[in-house]
Design an enzyme around this catalytic site. Structure first.
Site, mmCIF file in Angstrom:
data_model
loop_
_atom_site.group_PDB
_atom_site.id
_atom_site.type_symbol
_atom_site.label_atom_id
_atom_site.label_comp_id
_atom_site.label_asym_id
_atom_site.label_seq_id
_atom_site.Cartn_x
_atom_site.Cartn_y
_atom_site.Cartn_z
ATOM 1 C CD GLU A 73 -25.391 -39.566 -5.455
ATOM 2 O OE1 GLU A 73 -26.251 -40.020 -4.674
ATOM 3 O OE2 GLU A 73 -25.376 -38.371 -5.823
ATOM 4 C CB CYS B 110 -29.195 -33.472 -1.610
ATOM 5 S SG CYS B 110 -30.586 -34.171 -0.678
ATOM 6 C CG HIS C 140 -29.094 -38.028 -4.010
ATOM 7 N ND1 HIS C 140 -28.323 -38.515 -2.973
ATOM 8 C CD2 HIS C 140 -30.046 -37.263 -3.435
ATOM 9 C CE1 HIS C 140 -28.796 -38.073 -1.826
ATOM 10 N NE2 HIS C 140 -29.842 -37.310 -2.081
#
Length: 390
Positions: free
Chosen positions: A361, A267, A359
């Site tokens: 995750e 990001c 992202h």
């Protein structure tokens, strides 16, 4: 356990945009005035992860999904220590919390963290407006603030700072180093220096699960501070603000690359790697936010559905290989957004560094890009082995 409920209020509230448009609704969360950049997020779920993502600092988030709050808020899923959004806009807040894991209603959580929100307005109309003219400054007024004259409310909005040019890292970063050991049962790799520009807990957990001792460091550390923990690699997290206003973080990253340490950024970290390599950044009209953004991994040809929150992007050639303007060898764009051909990833071919704009995750899902943590761990192991045998 008592089921949390939301008592819908008739207290008035109004959203005022910098173009002068006004949207009257009902107060939601805390009462008062809040100002920020109004953006829309397209995810149908995962609002708790969105609210507690530090990347949203300074932004008033509008949920395009019409019904929000039915799963409440719980004490297990926060991505950080608090709710970070500047304000919150929903159409139809759920009146009943119907998830067994909930510890409070969304309205209660917003009020507890002092987040001013608004409900009962036409979020689709606002989304269409933002898509047409771009993200705008705005303010939510509720409580006593609704009594301000309309021209005074508009003046407050128009005098607020633009997101472009803002460095917000200091507001969201830890003040002292925090260490999460490698998870039990993982193959330990070594110490990982994570520059906290707004890191999420799910990121720390994913890195620790790959065998890293995760050292989350304040955003103002020096290269000597990083060297002191003898890291095997460096990671730049997500975060809010304009990458063009983060010269110190770029200089630090160039020192990391000069030390030949493996690097992974996500990001905001992707934008800073772009700048460190010598590319520019620019502001997108309305950005990418939500958990349903399609991205092409050019290395595998696979299309991934990914989670995003960014209003800025790297300005680099989409096709082919180019030389780093700052002398770090060959670079290629590794990932591309399929909605608008925005750069979604960078890969250096002559140094051990890569990054993605989204992202991986993705605590609320999707998990299509979770493999990137494995790719990073493999890169670090390969670099360590190469160095050992040199």
């Amino acid at each position: 356990m008592t089921t949390p409920t939301f008592a819908q209020t008739l207290d008035p509230a109004v959203l005022v945009l910098e173009d002068g448009t006004r949207h009257a609704g009902r107060a939601y969360g805390a009462r008062g005035t809040t100002i920020g950049e109004v953006v829309f997020a397209t995810g149908m779920t995962g609002y708790q992860e969105t609210l507690t993502d530090p990347s949203y600092a300074g932004q008033i988030v509008l949920q395009t999904a019409p019904h929000i709050g039915n799963t409440g808020m719980n004490d297990e899923d926060p991505e950080s220590r608090r709710i970070w959004v500047a304000g919150y806009i929903v159409r139809d807040p759920s009146r009943v919390v119907s998830n067994w894991r909930a510890d409070s209603s969304l309205d209660e959580a917003l009020a507890q963290d002092g987040v001013v929100g608004i409900s009962g307005i036409d979020t689709r109309a606002i989304t269409r407006r933002l898509r047409s003219v771009g993200s705008m400054r705005g303010a939510i007024f509720s409580g006593e603030a609704t009594r301000l004259p309309e021209d005074e409310q508009l003046r407050i909005v128009r005098e607020a700072p633009q997101m472009a040019g803002q460095n917000l890292s200091a507001a969201v970063s830890v003040s002292a180093a925090e260490v999460t050991p490698a998870h039990e049962g993982s193959e330990r790799i070594g110490a990982l220096a994570v520059l906290d520009l707004g890191v999420k807990q799910a990121t720390v957990d994913n890195l620790a699960a790959r065998g890293f001792d995760v050292h989350v460091l304040p955003q103002d550390v020096t290269i000597d501070d990083i060297r002191a923990i003898e890291p095997v690699a460096v990671f730049y997290s997500n975060g809010p603000g304009d990458p063009a206003a983060s010269d110190d973080h770029v200089s630090l990253l160039r020192a990391v690359l000069d030390d030949h340490l493996p690097f992974f950024g996500i990001c905001f970290g992707n934008q800073l790697l772009g700048r460190a390599l010598g590319f520019g950044t620019y502001k997108l009209p309305f950005g990418h936010r939500g958990i349903n953004q399609p991205v092409l991994d050019k290395q595998t040809g696979r299309v991934e559905i990914t989670a995003h929150n960014h209003g800025f992007a790297v300005d680099a050639p989409i096709d082919g290989t180019v030389d780093s303007p700052h002398g770090y060898g060959r670079v290629e764009v590794s990932h591309v957004g399929l909605n608008d051909n925005v750069v979604e990833g960078l890969r250096a071919l002559d140094i051990p560094a890569f990054s993605v704009q989204y992202h991986p995750e993705a605590a609320a899902g999707p998990h299509d890009a979770n493999y990137l943590f494995d790719r990073f761990a493999d890169l670090v192991r390969t670099t360590l082995e190469t160095t050992k045998n040199a």
